[in-house]
Scaffold this active site. Structure first.
Site, mmCIF file in Angstrom:
data_model
loop_
_atom_site.group_PDB
_atom_site.id
_atom_site.type_symbol
_atom_site.label_atom_id
_atom_site.label_comp_id
_atom_site.label_asym_id
_atom_site.label_seq_id
_atom_site.Cartn_x
_atom_site.Cartn_y
_atom_site.Cartn_z
ATOM 1 N N ASP A 112 37.963 54.524 33.392
ATOM 2 C CA ASP A 112 37.241 53.275 33.600
ATOM 3 C C ASP A 112 38.018 52.152 32.898
ATOM 4 O OD1 ASP A 112 34.452 52.046 34.467
ATOM 5 O OD2 ASP A 112 34.692 51.460 32.369
ATOM 6 N N HIS A 313 31.717 58.486 39.530
ATOM 7 C CA HIS A 313 32.557 57.680 38.647
ATOM 8 C C HIS A 313 32.963 58.399 37.365
ATOM 9 C CE1 HIS A 313 34.182 54.071 36.842
ATOM 10 N NE2 HIS A 313 33.390 54.219 35.787
#
Length: 341
Positions: A112, A313
């Protein structure tokens, strides 16, 4: 961190907690194993703990895995000024950690925002970071339009909505939503971006905020992803309940400063050996498909690019065994200086 808490950390699972000097003030890190250094950098809203599955695997394979709390998170220092969270400062922290650990170079891996930090560390300090792994967010070189203008134009389904990055910009705004119920908000966000709990087709996109609304209005109601048990959520919630969210959110509030700071590197490739692992159901992968397609130009040292089918994610937490295998295979492929004897 006290000696007592450091000893407690070492007693649980063999993780060694340390505080080292850095431009942030002090950086908290957790390490396991001996051998070539692999520095692990988390994203938003996480901590070193997001690498809990990778640290033991690295140690067994003969590496020294070190996961940091990025400045503003966990037990690391939290500078007060928003501009203290610009990318060049985070790169300086990463370099300082490597040197504080008695090393001159390392492999760096991020997820991320940590993926961006890892990529920029490799770009700006190739003398320190000899290889770079990026999870969930692919490399896109500096440059292009001013970020705030790009995000302001993103209107969601049918327009009239606000992209979450824009929603995060004004200090205090997102904090007012999150901090009264940190645990509930984190659980909702983790669920919204996990493969087994994310909203289905046709549901409002949780990356956008309705005018006058909140992000949590679009989080799954009460559902919990398989990777997130009570203990895992307790760890994350306890960290942010203590620190608040302003330090973590300050990263988003420096994107235009980063754009200015890195203007001279516009379009620059990262040339070291690299790895990308993304989730097939992650918006970061789908929205940035052009960045992935450009890897032959932007990542000329790319060793492997993998998009995991049916994954969201939080790739290293949703699919730890698969990510560990890809990570270790990549590390083994690196030049001799990067692998165990």
């Amino acid at each position: 961190m006290s000696q007592t808490s450091a000893a407690a950390g070492a007693a649980e699972g063999g993780f060694r907690h340390r505080l080292v000097a850095s431009p942030a003030g002090r950086t908290h890190l957790v390490e396991r194993g001996e051998g070539p250094l692999v520095l692990l950098v988390h994203g938003f809203p996480e901590s070193w703990y997001s690498w809990r599955h990778q640290l033991p695997a690295l140690a067994v394979a003969g590496y020294r895995g070190v996961a940091v709390d990025v400045r503003g998170y966990g037990r690391s220092s939290r500078p007060a000024a928003v501009e203290a969270y610009r990318m060049v400062e985070l790169v300086a922290d990463a370099v300082a950690v490597v040197h504080a650990l008695g090393e001159s170079s390392a492999v760096i891996v991020g997820h991320d925002w940590g993926s961006n930090i890892a990529a920029m560390s490799a770009l700006l300090r190739p003398d320190v970071f000899r290889a770079v792994g990026m999870l969930s967010v692919p490399y896109a070189p500096p440059g292009g339009p001013r970020p705030s203008e790009v995000f302001a134009r993103m209107g969601g389904e049918g327009g009239g909505e606000e992209f979450y990055v824009s929603y995060f910009q004004r200090p205090g705004r997102a904090e007012a939503e999150i901090e009264p119920d940190v645990r509930g908000w984190l659980a909702g966000l983790y669920a919204a971006l996990s493969a087994d709990t994310m909203p289905g087709a046709g549901a409002p996109d949780p990356h956008f905020v309705g005018r006058g609304g909140r992000m949590r209005d679009r989080f799954p109601d009460g559902r919990r992803p398989a990777w997130l048990g009570e203990r895992e959520l307790d760890v994350y919630a306890a960290e942010f309940e203590r620190t608040g969210l302003s330090g973590a959110l300050a990263r988003y509030r420096n994107m235009d400063r980063d754009w200015e700071d890195l203007a001279e590197r516009a379009g620059a490739p990262v040339t070291q050996p690299s790895l990308f692992v993304g989730g097939g159901l992650d918006a970061s992968t789908t929205w940035m498909a052009e960045a992935i397609a450009a890897f032959p130009t932007t990542l000329p040292g790319l060793v492997g690019s993998h998009v995991l089918d049916g994954c969201g994610h939080w790739v290293q937490q949703e699919r730890p065994a698969e990510v560990n295998r890809l990570l270790l295979d990549w590390l083994t492929s690196l030049p001799d200086a990067s692998r165990p004897d």
